[in-house]
Design an enzyme around this catalytic site. Structure first.
Site, mmCIF file in Angstrom:
data_model
loop_
_atom_site.group_PDB
_atom_site.id
_atom_site.type_symbol
_atom_site.label_atom_id
_atom_site.label_comp_id
_atom_site.label_asym_id
_atom_site.label_seq_id
_atom_site.Cartn_x
_atom_site.Cartn_y
_atom_site.Cartn_z
ATOM 1 N N LEU A 98 0.718 -1.394 -0.358
ATOM 2 C CA LEU A 98 0.358 0.559 0.145
ATOM 3 C C LEU A 98 0.772 1.180 -0.130
ATOM 4 O O LEU A 98 1.836 1.609 0.595
ATOM 5 C CB LEU A 98 -0.850 -0.045 1.235
ATOM 6 C CG LEU A 98 -1.678 -1.069 1.195
ATOM 7 C CD1 LEU A 98 -2.172 -1.390 2.424
ATOM 8 C CD2 LEU A 98 -2.907 -0.764 0.346
ATOM 9 N N HIS A 114 2.951 -11.588 9.879
ATOM 10 C CA HIS A 114 3.977 -11.783 8.882
ATOM 11 C C HIS A 114 4.557 -12.859 9.448
ATOM 12 O O HIS A 114 4.793 -13.128 10.938
ATOM 13 C CB HIS A 114 5.193 -10.645 8.756
ATOM 14 C CG HIS A 114 5.963 -10.747 8.365
ATOM 15 N ND1 HIS A 114 6.382 -10.718 7.099
ATOM 16 C CD2 HIS A 114 7.400 -11.077 8.554
ATOM 17 C CE1 HIS A 114 6.937 -10.932 6.434
ATOM 18 N NE2 HIS A 114 7.809 -11.563 7.448
ATOM 19 N N GLU A 179 -0.583 -18.193 13.482
ATOM 20 C CA GLU A 179 -0.788 -16.919 13.131
ATOM 21 C C GLU A 179 -2.889 -16.671 13.252
ATOM 22 O O GLU A 179 -3.330 -15.986 13.752
ATOM 23 C CB GLU A 179 -0.952 -16.752 11.492
ATOM 24 C CG GLU A 179 0.196 -16.459 11.665
ATOM 25 C CD GLU A 179 0.968 -16.319 9.511
ATOM 26 O OE1 GLU A 179 0.338 -16.703 9.254
ATOM 27 O OE2 GLU A 179 1.788 -17.387 9.036
HETATM 28 C C1 GRF Z 1 0.136 -16.042 6.181
HETATM 29 O O1 GRF Z 1 1.470 -16.716 6.254
HETATM 30 C C2 GRF Z 1 0.569 -14.251 6.295
HETATM 31 O O2 GRF Z 1 1.235 -14.742 7.492
HETATM 32 C C3 GRF Z 1 1.362 -14.236 5.320
HETATM 33 O O3 GRF Z 1 0.711 -14.840 4.026
HETATM 34 C C4 GRF Z 1 -0.365 -16.205 4.971
HETATM 35 C C5 GRF Z 1 -1.449 -15.668 3.912
HETATM 36 O O4 GRF Z 1 -2.139 -16.847 4.601
HETATM 37 N N1 GRF Z 1 1.476 -12.739 5.327
HETATM 38 P P1 GRF Z 1 -3.443 -17.116 4.794
HETATM 39 O O5 GRF Z 1 -4.233 -16.451 3.145
HETATM 40 O O6 GRF Z 1 -4.293 -16.126 5.950
HETATM 41 O O7 GRF Z 1 -4.635 -18.557 4.357
#
Ligand code: GRF
Length: 193
Positions: A98, A114, A179
């Site tokens: 962005l 990330h 995540e």
């Molecule tokens: C994740 O590992 C995120 O950290 C990175 O890209 C991936 C996306 O995975 N930026 P998803 O599309 O949420 O399954």
């Protein structure tokens, strides 16, 4: 910290490019009582993102902008965000960068996840690089978005052990599970909840 006014949930837009598993986890979390936000809108630069199916599954509006004319698309997106009264943007595997002026418009309200322990391993192919460097630990980070890639203020991190038999794929899967838990937690944190 973002301040919540009254009991009303704020409206979030989630930006994706791919599988959208973080999007799914954010939507599921948003439906819980303790969530301070709802996912009002999904934006993708990629018509083929698998994650777009969650728009239909959960009845959420989606919009696609290919970012071929970045300035123009960002202008259109800002207009929609304003119209939808969006107050929080969650980047979740969004592969476009962005612009400074876009970020300025949503200062302190754009988050990103990330798959590394930032400031280590900014950019792409994190798991591969972690393994090449024989790191003992890796993890994931939720941070505010600033004009420099993967460099904004860190909100929360989760550290995990790298295993001897790890491949980038195996490691990536384990990090991704973390995540899904970390993103909602980080949002609760910025709302002081
Ligand atoms: C994740 O590992 C995120 O950290 C990175 O890209 C991936 C996306 O995975 N930026 P998803 O599309 O949420 O399954």
């Amino acid at each position: 910290m973002v301040i919540l006014i009254g009991n009303k949930k704020i409206k979030a837009a989630v930006f994706i490019s791919g599988a959208g598993t973080n999007l799914e986890s954010l939507i599921k979390f948003s439906k819980k009582k303790r969530s301070p936000f709802i996912v009002q809108l999904i934006i993708s630069n990629n018509l083929r993102s698998k994650g777009l199916r969650f728009a239909k599954i959960f009845g959420i509006k989606k919009r696609i902008f290919k970012f071929k004319k970045k300035k123009l698309d960002e202008k259109k997106i800002l207009k929609i965000l304003k119209f939808e009264k969006i107050n929080l943007i969650c980047l979740a595997g969004f592969m476009k960068i962005l612009s400074k002026s876009f970020i300025k418009n949503f200062k302190g309200k754009i988050l990103n996840i990330h798959p590394s322990l930032l400031p280590k391993y900014k950019g792409l192919n994190t798991h591969k690089r972690v393994l090449l460097n024989k790191e003992k630990y890796t993890g994931c980070t939720v941070h505010f978005v600033s004009p420099n890639l993967d460099s904004g203020k860190i909100i929360m991190q989760k550290k995990i052990k790298v295993k001897k038999k790890d491949t980038p794929e195996k490691l990536g899967k384990r990090v991704l599970i973390e995540e899904h838990k970390l993103y909602p937690k980080a949002i609760l944190k910025i709302f002081n909840l």
